[in-house]
Design an enzyme around this catalytic site. Sequence first.
Site, PDB file in Angstrom:
ATOM      1  N   SER A  16      67.814 -15.221  37.283  1.00  0.00           N
ATOM      2  CA  SER A  16      66.584 -14.504  37.646  1.00  0.00           C
ATOM      3  C   SER A  16      65.658 -14.510  36.446  1.00  0.00           C
ATOM      4  O   SER A  16      66.108 -14.623  35.294  1.00  0.00           O
ATOM      5  CB  SER A  16      66.920 -13.061  38.009  1.00  0.00           C
ATOM      6  OG  SER A  16      65.754 -12.267  38.037  1.00  0.00           O
ATOM      7  N   TYR A  43      71.411  -5.190  35.873  1.00  0.00           N
ATOM      8  CA  TYR A  43      71.000  -6.404  36.598  1.00  0.00           C
ATOM      9  C   TYR A  43      70.593  -7.488  35.595  1.00  0.00           C
ATOM     10  O   TYR A  43      71.032  -8.639  35.679  1.00  0.00           O
ATOM     11  CB  TYR A  43      69.837  -6.071  37.529  1.00  0.00           C
ATOM     12  CG  TYR A  43      69.389  -7.234  38.393  1.00  0.00           C
ATOM     13  CD1 TYR A  43      70.150  -7.654  39.475  1.00  0.00           C
ATOM     14  CD2 TYR A  43      68.199  -7.902  38.127  1.00  0.00           C
ATOM     15  CE1 TYR A  43      69.733  -8.721  40.275  1.00  0.00           C
ATOM     16  CE2 TYR A  43      67.774  -8.959  38.926  1.00  0.00           C
ATOM     17  CZ  TYR A  43      68.551  -9.361  39.996  1.00  0.00           C
ATOM     18  OH  TYR A  43      68.139 -10.421  40.779  1.00  0.00           O
TER      19      TYR A  43
END
Length: 274
Positions: A143, A156
């Site tokens: 990401s 995350y």
Amino acid sequence: MQMLDGHVVLITGGGSGLGLGLARYFRNEGAQLAIMEIAEEKLAELKAEFGDEVLLVQGDVTRLDDLTACRSAVLERYGRLDALVGAQGVFDGNVPLKQIPTENIPALFDELFRTNVLGYILPVRVFIDVLDENDGAVVLTSSVAAYAADGGGLFYTATKGAVVSLVKQLAFEFAPRVRVNSVAPAAFANSQLRGPKALGMQGWKQSDIPKDAFVESFKQLAPLQELPTPEDYAPLYAFLASRHNKVMTGTTVLAEQGVLNRAVLTATGVVDHV
Ligand SMILES: NC(=O)c1ccc[n+]([C@@H]2O[C@H](COP(=O)([O-])OP(=O)(O)OC[C@H]3O[C@@H](n4cnc5c(N)ncnc54)[C@H](O)[C@@H]3O)[C@@H](O)[C@H]2O)c1
């Protein structure tokens, strides 16, 4: 000739969002597909869309027995595997560390790292011998959060950074036959990425963000302006999953609409054009 003619591809987490978009695109590019998905209700939707054309396996990609069953099902139906694509994930709710009760931190860590990191390592281990036989490929999902602050919270972000590192190590260990890469998207539409159980946020989904506000904020952030669909990322994944890729391994492809290419002087209004 299509990009994935003659390729058997397994997508983990293909029930919605990115994985589903990849499945649709890969099928049109000639792949024979298997999808491993944890959510029963999403499997029913996949069955309605793909019928018997795609092998659907219910299971948790972080559980070895589920993966072993998945391996047997893939080999029984197709007799081979050419590419493994990791597309499952869980979000941490973007909660700043100071606001997370200390007693929830170990469970949050375990939940995020289990799905987002172990869930990418275990299937590679289970399928590496068959991938090796076929000069196969692994494509995982990182990401933009791995590269810039505030793409998620600490947990995350750390898992997505771990993906960048683990593809480098796997690429080294599995060379020269198996190529291992990942893609780092910024954001996309139609995601059902859920929040963490460890913070009681499992009911939250990215699709709960009002669509217009999400699109508008992304427009302001991204030089390319559009909020992509999962299918917009699919040609990159298809190339990396295919034997057409003879030149990349250990790489994470940043596919972030230019978000990291920030304007500096004129954007702040401090300095205008001279
Ligand atoms: N949504 C975004 O904007 C965005 C941006 C950058 C990166 N990503 C990453 O893209 C990937 C896909 O996210 P998405 O937005 O499509 O989410 P999604 O929730 O829509 O799709 C993920 C799928 O994986 C399944 N899944 C979750 N845990 C599983 C497990 N243990 N075993 C099997 N299946 C499991 C879910 O049920 C779901 O169907 C994730 O790794 C996410 O971190 C998402």
